[in-house]
Design an enzyme around this catalytic site. Structure first.
Site, short mmCIF file in Angstrom:
data_model
loop_
_atom_site.label_atom_id
_atom_site.label_comp_id
_atom_site.label_asym_id
_atom_site.label_seq_id
_atom_site.Cartn_x
_atom_site.Cartn_y
_atom_site.Cartn_z
N GLY A 240 -2.43 -4.62 -1.24
CA GLY A 240 -3.35 -4.47 -0.14
C GLY A 240 -4.74 -4.08 -0.58
O GLY A 240 -5.73 -4.35 0.10
N MET A 241 -4.85 -3.44 -1.76
CA MET A 241 -6.14 -2.95 -2.23
C MET A 241 -6.70 -3.80 -3.36
O MET A 241 -7.92 -3.89 -3.52
CB MET A 241 -5.97 -1.51 -2.71
CG MET A 241 -7.25 -0.85 -3.16
SD MET A 241 -6.97 0.78 -3.87
CE MET A 241 -6.19 0.36 -5.41
N ASP B 235 2.85 7.68 -3.10
CA ASP B 235 3.51 6.48 -2.59
C ASP B 235 4.66 6.06 -3.51
O ASP B 235 4.74 4.92 -3.94
CB ASP B 235 2.49 5.34 -2.45
CG ASP B 235 3.02 4.20 -1.57
OD1 ASP B 235 3.99 4.43 -0.82
OD2 ASP B 235 2.47 3.09 -1.65
#
Length: 605
Positions: free
Chosen positions: A26-27, A139
């Site tokens: 996502g990054m 995470d």
């Protein structure tokens, strides 16, 4: 989404040649690259354009990545370099030839407890090292854990998850992966080292059972289950799990942060102690503790069809290296020319948006007001705002902020915006306060099933046992709060469980000295029953109770059978026999002699 292929063939800092895409996040996008200075393959994570344009985020990216680069541990993916070139933010990492733990579990399902222990110890060691350097992963999940061909574990993305979390908050997305998120993160709190331990506990649970402890239709439902806690014990899904390993797993994922392991070292100590105990027990039994193909690591270099290999690592020959270097220089020159053109276009667009457009335009501009702290209903009903702004409302769970109050906004306050006919789009994040949920009716439901239903609804559950003559044992009598009441999500619901009929007791009466009939009446009136009496000679009058099986005034279970000993009167003493020479006297009463033995005569009065 970025054009991922645009960097292929590009040379970064005249050193790293981008070869192929090997991962998408996502990054950032992860590429396989060749380091021409050290002649080795590496992995390069390049920040997406929308993040690279954020100056504040760029600085944090460099700071976090540089801190992680100082980590050096065999169970952590190494970070070699952090750099910025031509508007590209990237980090250079060790290239892992392996698969993720998630891919491995999809292939195998539930792991043997030996294999789960083997992996858990290595992950714990990685956390212990990172936490000692002040770095929190934030995470931990199977997707961020790599398995090498020899069964070794390497944890990826240390520290980088902190940056992802920051951007997720700005984008009003759920922080972290909801299936592995710690309760304090789910509530919007700041994670610490104990949050990593919770996530590892969830990963351990999934390795042992082949399933996640909490699941649901939406991220919110799953988050509420994390907050409520009370997972189903892993041994209910896999009875082969040792009791001590189950205890360690459940303590690691304890919802109450203060009852959880307070440091990775504590968790690692318990895991190592358990492993030594099992090894000692196996040695005494003559059993090997090595992980075999029957109950352990089956990777053995074979990657399942749905897993894309990362490629081979190793040295290049001089000839291949020379050809690659020449091709890379040509590509670099061409890329440089294109880069200059793109830069000039970008400068023009920037100047037009922030300066030139204002010179050639007479459009009116306005500073975005500060909506944070206001009641959203008042804002969206105010014509002074709605005539200029178009509002989008997003809800967020935040018990610390009253219901309806605006938590954040996008764009931020005081930003100068041009007034346009379609209105300026503003997104307001509004607190839901404490979410109230209706207590579901679990009356006459078996208590384990009732517990699961209440946990899935987002409640904590505490059992209370009490006797019942009407509800079957182990079934729910009632709940507190009662079914239908509205309470805050995550609150505790007490379920009252039937322990079966109540065992009543009575006080044993004093029966000694009573007649048998009176004693029987007294037992029956006291709720007791009597057994067949035993008769004994005694000095008491015949028919008198002289002893009882339960001592007087003791508590005895109702309807118990009581035994009594009853007097049959004094034992008769035989009369002495006269000698043969003696003659009967008149005082002896009438009688006759026969065969020298006296025979008592019975006479009527």
């Amino acid at each position: 989404m970025d054009n991922m292929d645009k960097y292929l063939g590009k040379m970064l800092d005249d050193r790293y040649e981008i070869i192929e895409v090997i991962g998408v996040g996502g990054m950032a996008v992860v590429y396989k690259a060749m380091c021409h200075r050290l002649n080795r393959y590496v992995a390069i994570k390049i920040l997406r354009d929308e993040f690279a344009e954020d100056e504040e985020f760029r600085k944090r990216f460099q700071t976090e990545a540089q801190a992680v680069a100082m980590l050096s541990h065999p169970n952590i993916v190494s970070v070699y370099d952090v750099s910025h070139t031509e508007g590209i933010e990237y980090i250079v990492m060790e290239l892992i030839d392996g698969i993720t733990l998630m891919q491995y579990m999809k292939r195998k399902g539930a792991l043997s407890w030996k294999e789960a222990l083997h992996f858990s110890v290595q992950i714990s060691k990685a956390l212990e090292h990172a936490h000692s350097k002040g770095i929190v992963h934030r995470d931990i999940k199977p997707q961020n854990i790599m398995i090498l061909r020899d069964g070794a574990i390497k944890v990826a993305d240390f520290g980088i998850a902190a940056l992802e979390s920051t951007q997720e908050k700005k984008s009003d997305q759920t922080v972290g992966s909801v299936h592995y998120i710690a309760p304090e993160q789910a509530k919007g709190g700041a994670p610490d080292t104990r949050s990593d331990i919770y996530s590892l506990g969830v990963v351990m649970y999934e390795m042992l059972t082949g399933r996640r402890p909490y699941d649901g239709d939406t991220a919110e439902k799953i988050a509420l289950q994390h907050i409520a806690g009370n997972p189903t014990p892993p041994s209910q899904f896999n009875p082969d799990i040792p009791e001590e390993l189950e205890r360690i797993t459940l303590k690691a994922m304890e919802a109450d942060i203060n009852r959880r392991y307070q440091a990775a070292t504590e968790l690692l100590t318990d895991l190592e102690d358990f492993r030594q105990q099992q090894a000692a027990a196996a040695a005494r039994a003559g059993v090997s503790q090595e992980i075999t193909e029957e109950d352990g690591f089956l990777y053995n270099g074979t990657i399942s069809p749905d897993v894309m290999p990362l490629g081979n690592t190793g040295e290049l020959t001089k000839e291949k290296y020379k050809l690659r270097r020449q091709r890379a220089r040509k590509v670099s020159i061409l890329s440089g020319a294109c880069g200059v053109l793109v830069f000039m276009i970008a400068v023009f667009v920037f100047l037009w948006n922030y300066w030139l457009k204002d010179i050639f335009s007479v459009a009116e501009r306005v500073n975005v007001p500060n909506f944070v702290g206001l009641d959203y209903q008042e804002v969206i009903d105010d014509p002074n705002y709605t005539s200029i702004f178009s509002f989008t409302i997003e809800l967020a769970i935040d018990p610390s902020v009253p219901d309806g109050e605006i938590i954040s906004q996008n764009p931020e306050a005081d930003r100068s915006m041009m007034i346009v006919p379609e209105k300026i789009a503003v997104t307001l994040t509004v607190s839901t306060g404490v979410i109230e949920t209706e207590v579901i009716d679990v009356t006459n439901v078996q208590y384990q099933e009732a517990t699961i239903q209440l946990q899935n609804a987002g409640f904590r559950v505490e059992p209370v046992y009490e006797p019942s003559d009407t509800v079957t044992e182990d079934y729910v009598i009632r709940t507190q709060p009662a079914a239908g009441e509205m309470i805050a999500a995550g609150d505790t619901v007490y379920i009252y469980i039937s322990a079966g009929p109540e065992i009543k007791t009575v006080t044993m009466p004093q029966l000694v000295g009573m007649t048998l009939d009176a004693a029987i009446d007294r037992l029956e009136s006291s709720g007791l029953s009597y057994g067949e009496p035993t008769y004994l000679h005694s000095d008491y009058d015949a028919g008198t109770v002289i002893r009882q099986s339960v001592t007087a005034y003791e508590e005895v279970e109702a309807h118990s059978r009581i035994y009594l000993w009853v007097s049959s009167g004094p034992e008769e003493t035989p009369s002495p026999s006269p000698s043969p020479s003696e003659e009967p006297s008149e005082s002896d009463g009438p009688g006759y002699y026969f065969a020298d033995e006296p025979v008592e005569a019975t006479t009527e009065p």
